[in-house]
Design a protein around this motif. Sequence first.
Motif, PDB file in Angstrom:
ATOM      1  N   ALA A 187      -3.888  20.948 -45.601  1.00  0.00           N
ATOM      2  CA  ALA A 187      -3.356  22.142 -46.263  1.00  0.00           C
ATOM      3  C   ALA A 187      -4.421  22.884 -47.053  1.00  0.00           C
ATOM      4  O   ALA A 187      -4.226  24.048 -47.418  1.00  0.00           O
ATOM      5  N   VAL A 255       2.288  26.868 -49.336  1.00  0.00           N
ATOM      6  CA  VAL A 255       2.067  25.861 -48.285  1.00  0.00           C
ATOM      7  C   VAL A 255       3.361  25.088 -48.090  1.00  0.00           C
ATOM      8  O   VAL A 255       4.091  24.824 -49.053  1.00  0.00           O
ATOM      9  N   ARG A 278       0.670  28.658 -45.035  1.00  0.00           N
ATOM     10  CA  ARG A 278       0.249  27.599 -44.119  1.00  0.00           C
ATOM     11  C   ARG A 278       1.343  26.550 -44.013  1.00  0.00           C
ATOM     12  O   ARG A 278       1.922  26.146 -45.028  1.00  0.00           O
TER      13      ARG A 278
END
Length: 362
Positions: A187, A255, A278
């Motif tokens: 990440a 994330v 992400r």
Amino acid sequence: MSHSRNDSAASTSGAAAPAVPGNRGVVVRAKDDLRLAELPAATPGAGEAVVAIAYGGICGSDLHYWRDGAAGQSVLREPMVLGHEVVGTVLFPGADGSGPPAGTPVAVHPATPAPSGELRWPADRPNLSPGGTYLGSAAHLPHTQGAFAQQVALPTRMLRPLPASLPLRTAALIEPAAVAWHAVARAGDVRGRSVLVVGSGPIGLLAVAVLRRAGARVTAVDLIDRALQLATDLGAERTINARDEQAIAAVQADVSIEASGHPAGLAGAIAGTARGGRVVLVGLLPPGPQPVPIAAAIGKELDLLGSFRFNEEIDEVIAALADGSLVVDPVITHEYDLADTLEAFDVAANPAASSKVLLRFG
């Protein structure tokens, strides 16, 4: 399903060695056929040591081999000793002088990287080597026998010495914690960022612990209230029931970590991640095509990143457990003697009743 203490298991080294009373192990022979068996003597080869296993954590892959006869695309075709989440003590060190001395407590890195034909992979990411093997895996034939046994011969390169101050019970979580650590590393820098963890099973919970250590602000998602409470215990600032799709979509995290291994979980992660964010996929989705809202991921320009096992993150996990900066003990909910293997697997297969279930081999 059968459960026997006296069935013979396949030898881990080709030629059959005599079964040795006192070296019992957990063997799956076929779908719904799980047995506690007397295994051959743990006879070390070149570069191998004999380890007395203290604890083993039951992984989702172990459960799949038992209940489904396969874990993802790895289909069980012969009897196999299960287990790759193990810790113990070196009983007999490597005869060639390699590895730690007798009496050393060790964790086990269960992977053996290897090539396969002309297939390519990044040299600095051995977890992606196409011919690699993993303890307790049916990906290849013959299968790679696992380490759910009282004594196991293992390559000394797999052994990681542990500080005497680290309890072996806690150390039993090193392997799955390394999986979570690798996912969080994928990440990128998460300090001060909002992270959505979808799926609060053992890997998701360990991801929560790793994220909190890294300074992230964590929201955890699951269907089960018990799992959400464990996520809170490990440092999640907020929890959401997975049925509340609107609340998940409203998170808009920087994330997301998808740890449920379910298409609905991935859909929730995509919905709950902010534009330009992400999504790390660590939950193992079933093989084959999956219904996933890819158009939404494209429109939000999300990075979708796979995360598979780990490399040398295991050493960072050991250091973090040793210095107390990584807290994982709440993930362990049950511990069983080896004689109670059948009950342990039944409990581990019920996520409403358990998180990480340990077998005690000593």
